[in-house]
Design a protein around this motif. Sequence first.
Motif, mmCIF file in Angstrom:
data_model
loop_
_atom_site.group_PDB
_atom_site.id
_atom_site.type_symbol
_atom_site.label_atom_id
_atom_site.label_comp_id
_atom_site.label_asym_id
_atom_site.label_seq_id
_atom_site.Cartn_x
_atom_site.Cartn_y
_atom_site.Cartn_z
ATOM 1 N N ALA A 70 0.771 -0.981 0.167
ATOM 2 C CA ALA A 70 0.050 0.034 0.178
ATOM 3 C C ALA A 70 0.963 1.216 -0.101
ATOM 4 C CB ALA A 70 -0.957 0.115 1.186
ATOM 5 N N THR A 112 1.295 4.015 -2.873
ATOM 6 C CA THR A 112 0.917 5.539 -2.161
ATOM 7 C C THR A 112 2.113 6.533 -2.803
ATOM 8 O OG1 THR A 112 -0.315 4.870 -0.271
ATOM 9 C CG2 THR A 112 1.051 7.136 -0.159
ATOM 10 N N PHE A 147 -3.468 5.746 -5.761
ATOM 11 C CA PHE A 147 -3.999 5.972 -4.565
ATOM 12 C C PHE A 147 -5.320 4.925 -4.218
ATOM 13 C CE2 PHE A 147 -2.394 10.434 -4.945
ATOM 14 C CZ PHE A 147 -1.222 10.226 -4.214
ATOM 15 N N ALA A 148 -6.167 4.933 -5.301
ATOM 16 C CA ALA A 148 -7.342 3.980 -4.857
ATOM 17 C C ALA A 148 -6.815 2.455 -4.583
ATOM 18 C CB ALA A 148 -8.332 3.925 -6.141
ATOM 19 N N ARG A 155 -5.460 2.486 -1.175
ATOM 20 C CA ARG A 155 -6.697 2.259 -0.013
ATOM 21 C C ARG A 155 -7.226 0.774 -0.042
ATOM 22 N NH1 ARG A 155 -8.007 7.269 -2.425
ATOM 23 N NH2 ARG A 155 -9.808 6.147 -3.735
ATOM 24 N N ARG A 156 -7.351 0.275 -1.253
ATOM 25 C CA ARG A 156 -7.815 -1.213 -1.177
ATOM 26 C C ARG A 156 -6.885 -2.228 -0.568
ATOM 27 N NH1 ARG A 156 -7.463 -6.077 -3.919
ATOM 28 N NH2 ARG A 156 -5.659 -5.243 -5.237
ATOM 29 N N ALA A 208 -4.533 -1.360 1.536
ATOM 30 C CA ALA A 208 -4.574 -1.012 2.921
ATOM 31 C C ALA A 208 -5.766 -1.581 3.880
ATOM 32 C CB ALA A 208 -4.426 0.438 3.116
ATOM 33 N N ALA A 209 -7.023 -1.658 3.279
ATOM 34 C CA ALA A 209 -8.058 -2.277 3.860
ATOM 35 C C ALA A 209 -8.022 -3.673 3.980
ATOM 36 C CB ALA A 209 -9.153 -2.049 3.083
ATOM 37 N N ASP A 253 -0.979 4.080 8.448
ATOM 38 C CA ASP A 253 -2.246 4.127 7.980
ATOM 39 C C ASP A 253 -2.730 5.367 7.676
ATOM 40 O OD1 ASP A 253 -2.314 4.425 10.567
ATOM 41 O OD2 ASP A 253 -3.996 3.338 11.205
ATOM 42 N N VAL A 300 -1.049 6.972 4.494
ATOM 43 C CA VAL A 300 -1.734 6.356 3.307
ATOM 44 C C VAL A 300 -3.005 7.005 3.002
ATOM 45 C CG1 VAL A 300 -2.696 4.338 2.457
ATOM 46 C CG2 VAL A 300 -0.290 3.959 3.302
ATOM 47 N N ALA A 301 -3.666 7.490 3.980
ATOM 48 C CA ALA A 301 -5.122 8.011 4.129
ATOM 49 C C ALA A 301 -5.061 9.348 3.621
ATOM 50 C CB ALA A 301 -5.865 7.843 5.405
ATOM 51 N N ARG A 357 -11.987 9.366 1.420
ATOM 52 C CA ARG A 357 -11.401 9.051 2.483
ATOM 53 C C ARG A 357 -12.094 7.883 3.449
ATOM 54 N NH1 ARG A 357 -8.229 13.106 4.727
ATOM 55 N NH2 ARG A 357 -7.589 11.619 6.199
#
Length: 653
Positions: free
Chosen positions: A578, A582, A600-601, A604-605, A607-608, A634, A637-638, A653
């Motif tokens: 992730a 980033t 970035f998308a 996020r995926r 990271a989840a 985290d 990354v956000a 977000r």
Amino acid sequence: MMRRTAMIGACSPLVAGLLMLSTNPVAAQPVTRPALFPEPVSIELKRGAITLDDAVVLVEAPGVDRATTELVRQILTTAGVTTITTARQVPAIPDRVHILLGSGDSAIVRAALTRGGTTLDPHAEGYTIAATATGRGGLITLAGHDADGLFHAVQTFRQLAKRTAIPAMVVQDHPAMPIRGTIEGFYGAPWTMADRRKHLDFLATVKANTYVYSPKDDPYARDRWRDAYPAATLSALGTLAATARRNHVDFVYAISPGPSVCFSDPADATALERKFDALRSIGITSFYVALDDIEYTKWNCERDRTTFGASGAEAAGIAQSRLLNTVQADLIAKNPASRPLIMVPTEYYDAKESPYKAALRKHLDPRIVVQWTGTDVVPPAISVPDAKAATKAFGRKTLLWDNYPVNDYAQTTGRLLMAPYARREAGLSGELTGILSNPMNQEAPSRVAVTGVAAFAWNDTAYDAARTWHAAARELAGGDDRATAALLTFFDTQHIAPTFGSQPWQEQAPLLKALLDRVREAIADGDAAARRDAIADLAMRADAIAGAPDVIRSGTVDPGFAEQSRPWLDAMQLWGRALQLTAAGLDAAATGSTAAPRYFAEARRIAAQAAAVQTIKGATRFDGAIRIADGVLDRFVADAPTLIAVDGPAPQR
């Protein structure tokens, strides 16, 4: 080269010769002070160095135990020595490397120390190493004040033998605290017998001398403490005790009768003595009674109310003292040389004056060792004045039960605690009888902090937390540089040290946070070159985080560490990916690429996914989501999509 030659020509013949000698590639390498952990009390370098060749002569003084000799042989074999011969004497000028083992009561050892220009360290568990180079040979004397000291000398030699050449030197060393080690005193899944054997082997390498068997979830040590162990379990404990003896570690058996004991009932005192007798029959000779995590506001039997009056703090202190004194007397009667009984009191977590502590101070046999956890259950720091207050409160110097790196409480859910052992004040050795670390449910990851605990307890005034932390990583990595770096990267993501409150006593991921802060600052400052360099550094760190798990699993690092850390390594790899995405998103945004939102998308995926990784079911007291540099990684990354304006869909977000 032309300039160097011209300079030589302008000097005197003597100076010219010295300059030529100093630049000669075959000139002797300088003798350097070795890095040893725990830090010895004294290291004095001499002239010359000793190289362990294919053949070494081993000279063994009378009385050396077989396990110590065998350990020396293993060390030499690992160092590449193929031929080990034995001799009874050391020649006047050794033409080969000779290694002499023995204690100070041996004439041959005393004579060798005199030849090395030193004397034997006079302290219990102390040792002296004298290494003298003699042309093509050399003499390395490993001398112990006692058998334990000799074993510690061999452990120092184990570290020295990893060097290309052992410097001529004199090491004088001894422990600052008499008790050093661990107490397996956590809640949740106890260690396996195999893990305990590995832990005892590890304790030997850091010169620890005590292991307390006190898993809260052993029913025969707590809920069913009156019942005899099954034969198979008793046999396994006997094997552990033998492993401990081989490693010069005192195996201490702890029992926790508090939830049901009747302090005034002779039958319960007899039950304790009977339990200890059974353990004594398999070679366990040190014992402990734990009275922590119980109520003293009520009695377990009517007989105690009749004997001691209404329940309460003072009455509990009196009742506990009576029972413990009886057990202590029984230990001495059966073995006058037995180690004192150890106990942990019900009020173990501070040094404030109280009726309970006053009762212990007045009534408890002064030989009994009292444990204390510091200024709180999980103290953020421990100072010398804190320990002095405990000495006053309990009427004796206490044995510190340090609840680090234990991870059996709610605030540690999803964490391995692998920050350096820190914020314990140098000088505590003057006010404590020792330190026992309460480790994690995960044995191998616990070694990171326990290495620091043992090093501090051995030599608190010279303890260096960061250097010892690095040494622990190198030891787990088998000396491999790449694996050591991977471990340190991992340790940083597990750096936080919680307390029972909301504020941790060690911060999370300080190395990573410093880098991420620099990235934020470089982006905010608007300088294109600085921004580009910062994002490049970020990408490199992301690669290191994403790649560390595979390096740790590759086989150089202790396999037990990799297995017990498995979900953390899984989550770390995802978080690393992730962060890689980033960094790519920030680079794209900085160069005006429309690909930034896609990076970035995807970050996020992933990271989840990383945030959803769970602990191994049942491995710790509290199951939950794995935490990797939480609050640092985290958050970055956000936040990253908001740091540079990009074309395309608005960041979510």
